[in-house]
Design a protein around this motif. Structure first.
Motif, PDB file in Angstrom:
ATOM      1  N   ASN A 113       0.742  -1.167  -0.042  1.00 26.10           N
ATOM      2  CA  ASN A 113       0.035  -0.014   0.018  1.00 26.10           C
ATOM      3  C   ASN A 113       0.893   1.292   0.029  1.00 26.10           C
ATOM      4  OD1 ASN A 113       0.556   0.548   2.933  1.00 26.10           O
ATOM      5  ND2 ASN A 113      -0.713  -1.169   3.309  1.00 26.10           N
ATOM      6  N   TYR A 114       0.179   2.248  -0.098  1.00 24.66           N
ATOM      7  CA  TYR A 114       0.986   3.656   0.027  1.00 24.66           C
ATOM      8  C   TYR A 114       1.753   4.082   0.948  1.00 24.66           C
ATOM      9  CZ  TYR A 114       1.389   8.626  -0.695  1.00 24.66           C
ATOM     10  OH  TYR A 114       1.988   9.880  -0.970  1.00 24.66           O
ATOM     11  N   VAL A 115       1.246   3.611   2.292  1.00 24.03           N
ATOM     12  CA  VAL A 115       1.984   3.791   3.523  1.00 24.03           C
ATOM     13  C   VAL A 115       3.222   3.113   3.496  1.00 24.03           C
ATOM     14  CG1 VAL A 115       1.926   3.508   5.958  1.00 24.03           C
ATOM     15  CG2 VAL A 115      -0.207   4.216   4.722  1.00 24.03           C
ATOM     16  N   VAL A 116       3.353   1.807   3.253  1.00 23.72           N
ATOM     17  CA  VAL A 116       4.674   1.203   3.238  1.00 23.72           C
ATOM     18  C   VAL A 116       5.450   1.796   1.976  1.00 23.72           C
ATOM     19  CG1 VAL A 116       5.778  -1.370   2.785  1.00 23.72           C
ATOM     20  CG2 VAL A 116       3.493  -1.026   4.097  1.00 23.72           C
ATOM     21  N   TYR A 117       5.093   2.199   0.939  1.00 23.36           N
ATOM     22  CA  TYR A 117       5.990   2.734  -0.187  1.00 23.36           C
ATOM     23  C   TYR A 117       6.417   4.106   0.286  1.00 23.36           C
ATOM     24  CZ  TYR A 117       6.393   6.095  -3.881  1.00 23.36           C
ATOM     25  OH  TYR A 117       7.018   7.157  -4.900  1.00 23.36           O
ATOM     26  N   MET A 118       5.888   4.663   1.093  1.00 24.10           N
ATOM     27  CA  MET A 118       6.384   5.934   1.853  1.00 24.10           C
ATOM     28  C   MET A 118       7.427   5.530   2.805  1.00 24.10           C
ATOM     29  SD  MET A 118       5.174   8.471   0.117  1.00 24.10           S
ATOM     30  CE  MET A 118       4.933  10.079   1.162  1.00 24.10           C
ATOM     31  N   LEU A 119       7.208   4.527   3.549  1.00 26.56           N
ATOM     32  CA  LEU A 119       8.412   4.077   4.436  1.00 26.56           C
ATOM     33  C   LEU A 119       9.566   3.671   3.802  1.00 26.56           C
ATOM     34  CD1 LEU A 119       6.330   2.038   7.050  1.00 26.56           C
ATOM     35  CD2 LEU A 119       7.388   4.140   7.392  1.00 26.56           C
ATOM     36  N   GLY A 120       9.586   2.825   2.625  1.00 21.50           N
ATOM     37  CA  GLY A 120      10.633   2.692   1.958  1.00 21.50           C
ATOM     38  C   GLY A 120      11.084   3.837   1.422  1.00 21.50           C
ATOM     39  N   ARG A 121      10.540   4.836   0.950  1.00 19.53           N
ATOM     40  CA  ARG A 121      11.080   6.158   0.316  1.00 19.53           C
ATOM     41  C   ARG A 121      12.008   7.021   1.450  1.00 19.53           C
ATOM     42  NH1 ARG A 121      12.613   6.191  -4.307  1.00 19.53           N
ATOM     43  NH2 ARG A 121      12.457   8.509  -4.172  1.00 19.53           N
ATOM     44  N   ALA A 122      11.226   6.788   2.700  1.00 20.68           N
ATOM     45  CA  ALA A 122      11.751   7.471   3.869  1.00 20.68           C
ATOM     46  C   ALA A 122      13.242   6.976   4.095  1.00 20.68           C
ATOM     47  CB  ALA A 122      11.119   7.445   5.250  1.00 20.68           C
ATOM     48  N   LEU A 123      13.605   5.637   4.055  1.00 25.03           N
ATOM     49  CA  LEU A 123      14.571   4.874   4.278  1.00 25.03           C
ATOM     50  C   LEU A 123      15.811   5.387   3.314  1.00 25.03           C
ATOM     51  CD1 LEU A 123      16.395   2.933   5.868  1.00 25.03           C
ATOM     52  CD2 LEU A 123      15.222   0.998   4.549  1.00 25.03           C
ATOM     53  N   ILE A 124      15.460   5.311   1.900  1.00 22.62           N
ATOM     54  CA  ILE A 124      16.146   5.772   0.912  1.00 22.62           C
ATOM     55  C   ILE A 124      16.773   7.431   1.254  1.00 22.62           C
ATOM     56  CG2 ILE A 124      14.618   6.983  -0.732  1.00 22.62           C
ATOM     57  CD1 ILE A 124      17.879   4.554  -1.504  1.00 22.62           C
ATOM     58  N   GLY A 125      15.849   8.109   1.728  1.00 19.69           N
ATOM     59  CA  GLY A 125      16.167   9.556   2.070  1.00 19.69           C
ATOM     60  C   GLY A 125      17.212   9.424   3.229  1.00 19.69           C
ATOM     61  N   VAL A 126      17.294   8.630   4.224  1.00 19.25           N
ATOM     62  CA  VAL A 126      18.449   8.531   5.320  1.00 19.25           C
ATOM     63  C   VAL A 126      19.705   8.384   4.438  1.00 19.25           C
ATOM     64  CG1 VAL A 126      19.218   7.073   6.987  1.00 19.25           C
ATOM     65  CG2 VAL A 126      16.746   7.760   7.001  1.00 19.25           C
ATOM     66  N   VAL A 127      19.797   7.103   3.586  1.00 22.60           N
ATOM     67  CA  VAL A 127      20.891   6.908   2.849  1.00 22.60           C
ATOM     68  C   VAL A 127      21.226   8.149   1.797  1.00 22.60           C
ATOM     69  CG1 VAL A 127      21.945   5.440   1.208  1.00 22.60           C
ATOM     70  CG2 VAL A 127      20.140   4.641   2.528  1.00 22.60           C
ATOM     71  N   VAL A 128      20.505   8.759   1.271  1.00 22.17           N
ATOM     72  CA  VAL A 128      20.720  10.023   0.269  1.00 22.17           C
ATOM     73  C   VAL A 128      21.533  10.951   1.530  1.00 22.17           C
ATOM     74  CG1 VAL A 128      20.073  11.937  -0.905  1.00 22.17           C
ATOM     75  CG2 VAL A 128      19.313   9.684  -1.405  1.00 22.17           C
ATOM     76  N   GLY A 129      20.669  11.331   2.466  1.00 22.80           N
ATOM     77  CA  GLY A 129      21.503  12.334   3.310  1.00 22.80           C
ATOM     78  C   GLY A 129      23.036  11.928   4.035  1.00 22.80           C
ATOM     79  N   GLY A 130      22.962  10.709   4.402  1.00 23.71           N
ATOM     80  CA  GLY A 130      24.286  10.279   4.844  1.00 23.71           C
ATOM     81  C   GLY A 130      25.206  10.097   3.712  1.00 23.71           C
ATOM     82  N   PHE A 131      25.105   9.639   2.765  1.00 27.20           N
ATOM     83  CA  PHE A 131      26.176   9.561   1.699  1.00 27.20           C
ATOM     84  C   PHE A 131      26.567  10.686   1.218  1.00 27.20           C
ATOM     85  CE2 PHE A 131      27.664   8.926  -2.647  1.00 27.20           C
ATOM     86  CZ  PHE A 131      28.318   8.116  -2.481  1.00 27.20           C
ATOM     87  N   TRP A 132      25.735  11.711   0.621  1.00 26.70           N
ATOM     88  CA  TRP A 132      26.071  12.796  -0.118  1.00 26.70           C
ATOM     89  C   TRP A 132      26.981  13.859   0.998  1.00 26.70           C
ATOM     90  CZ3 TRP A 132      27.346  12.764  -4.607  1.00 26.70           C
ATOM     91  CH2 TRP A 132      26.604  11.904  -5.662  1.00 26.70           C
ATOM     92  N   SER A 133      26.380  13.817   2.319  1.00 28.44           N
ATOM     93  CA  SER A 133      26.997  14.657   3.186  1.00 28.44           C
ATOM     94  C   SER A 133      28.368  14.337   3.578  1.00 28.44           C
ATOM     95  CB  SER A 133      26.076  14.604   4.647  1.00 28.44           C
ATOM     96  OG  SER A 133      26.146  13.405   5.279  1.00 28.44           O
ATOM     97  N   MET A 134      28.752  13.168   3.365  1.00 28.74           N
ATOM     98  CA  MET A 134      30.107  12.723   3.597  1.00 28.74           C
ATOM     99  C   MET A 134      30.961  12.634   2.408  1.00 28.74           C
ATOM    100  SD  MET A 134      29.976   9.591   6.497  1.00 28.74           S
ATOM    101  CE  MET A 134      28.578   8.668   5.430  1.00 28.74           C
TER     102      MET A 134
END
Length: 408
Positions: A113-134
């Motif tokens: 469903n849409y909620v789980v989809y958004m949870l997966g997208r939130a996790l990729i956001g954590v990766v994006v922020g961590g990788f590019w900041s370093m």
């Protein structure tokens, strides 16, 4: 005005001083592979927006918010990951983030469903922020300081290659194996990036720091540098304008240009290929005409956005305009990362985190506002808003240039 005029703290020159640490170009290329997988993961919904919205039973604008939520979590992560990670070896941290990228792809692919989809997208956001900041700080630790721009260009080359392949391949795979299958394909790519980094990245222990909440908020003190506020605002508007339009390219192509299926893949391939060419060409251009290039890029993108409205029904003209959009838009981040590396030579991790936060917040706002305007007023409203933001960006970049020129 040249790149040498970028404001940097006195007494430092992060791009010319020698560095005693061993060179590790293998690690740089490993990070480039990770950047490829990461960008493909972050923006794959752009090429699959229509079938995803239909399957999840939400609007295309709501599906586009998956990019917004990843941007929001990237903002939070990029601001605080350096302080919260503490003394953790940066190689270990990068490996953990890469593993999380693969998990995110699996979550989205299997989302019921849409909620789980958004949870997966939130996790990729954590990766994006961590990788590019370093990324800038890691490049500084792997190569001599004079080679940092080259290393950052290689890392961003993975970004550019993803723009060439991810969108058209995503659209093609979506027609062959469905959008869920397309997201599942990200999992093995993430594992390849994980294995390569495991082997190629050098150990990167951090200097022990004393405890204290002040480390968490150190990033906000970086605004004291001259010209940083205006420069950050200019880059913010660039990404807001870019992704306010780019997120909704596929619905525009389907509804206005009247192209579908494999033809959409071709259009996205042309856009991405032009972006890759722009990334290859922008380096020497920036060395000679740094700020003029950063001013012209958003101005060209604004004109392109308006031209898409005027000539949206012409297949051939839209194809040329999307190529121009890719050529300009994909090359812009290379220049702004070089600006960050010079402005914050002694605080590259914190400076990178601040820049990633600004960029991701801008992407989140751009895709959110673009989605609302697209649902309520149609593509014309979205594209005009994008053009206005990009024109203001060009003006603020000109102001940043004047503030960053050293006297005499």
């Amino acid at each position: 005005m040249t790149s040498a005029a970028i404001d940097a703290p006195k007494g430092t020159d992060s791009l010319t001083d020698p560095q005693e640490a061993p060179t590790s170009w293998g690690g740089v290329f490993a990070m480039s592979v990770c950047a490829f997988a990461l960008i493909a993961s972050e923006f794959l919904p752009v090429s699959l927006l229509t079938p995803m919205a239909r399957d999840l039973q939400v609007t295309e604008g709501m599906t586009g918010q998956g990019i917004a939520v990843s941007g929001a979590f990237a903002v939070l992560t990029s601001l605080f990951i350096s302080a919260l990670a503490g003394d953790l070896n940066r190689k270990t941290l990068l490996l953990a983030l890469t593993l999380a990228m693969g998990i995110s792809g699996a979550i989205v692919a299997l989302a019921p469903n849409y909620v789980v989809y958004m949870l997966g997208r939130a996790l990729i956001g954590v990766v994006v922020g961590g990788f590019w900041s370093m990324s800038a700080a890691t490049a500084i630790r792997m190569v001599p300081r004079r080679d940092v721009p080259r290393a950052l260009a290689i890392v961003n080359g993975g970004n550019a290659l993803a723009t060439v392949l991810a969108a058209p391949m995503g659209a093609y795979l979506g027609t062959v194996i469905g959008w869920r299958g397309a997201f599942l394909c990200l999992v093995p790519v993430s594992l390849i990036a994980l294995a390569w980094q495991w082997k190629a990245l050098p150990s990167m222990p951090t200097v022990p720091r004393g405890p204290g909440v002040g480390h968490v908020f150190k990033v906000f003190t970086l605004f004291k540098h001259r010209g940083v506020v205006v420069g950050m605002l200019a880059s913010s508007l660039l990404f807001m304008g870019q992704f306010g339009l780019f997120t909704y390219v596929r619905p525009f192509l389907e509804a206005v240009t009247n192209v579908h299926g494999a033809t959409i893949s071709l259009f996205l391939l042309v856009l991405g290929a032009a972006g890759f060419i722009g990334t290859v060409l922008i380096g020497p251009i920036l060395q000679r005409h740094f700020y003029p290039s950063l001013i012209v890029i958003p101005a060209l993108m604004a004109l392109t956005a308006l031209a898409l409205i005027a000539f949206g029904s012409s297949v051939s003209i839209v194809l040329v305009l999307l190529a121009a959009w890719g050529l300009a838009g994909t090359s812009a981040p290379v220049g702004w990362w070089a600006w960050i590396a010079k402005v914050f030579p002694e605080d590259a991790e914190a400076g990178g985190g601040l820049f990633v936060a600004v960029v991701q917040l801008s992407i989140a706002l751009g895709s959110t506002i673009g989605g609302i305007l697209f649902d309520q007023g149609g593509y014309r409203t979205t594209f005009v808003a994008s053009a206005m933001l990009l024109l203001i960006c060009a003006m603020l970049t000109a102001l940043t240039a004047r503030r960053s020129v050293s006297p005499g």
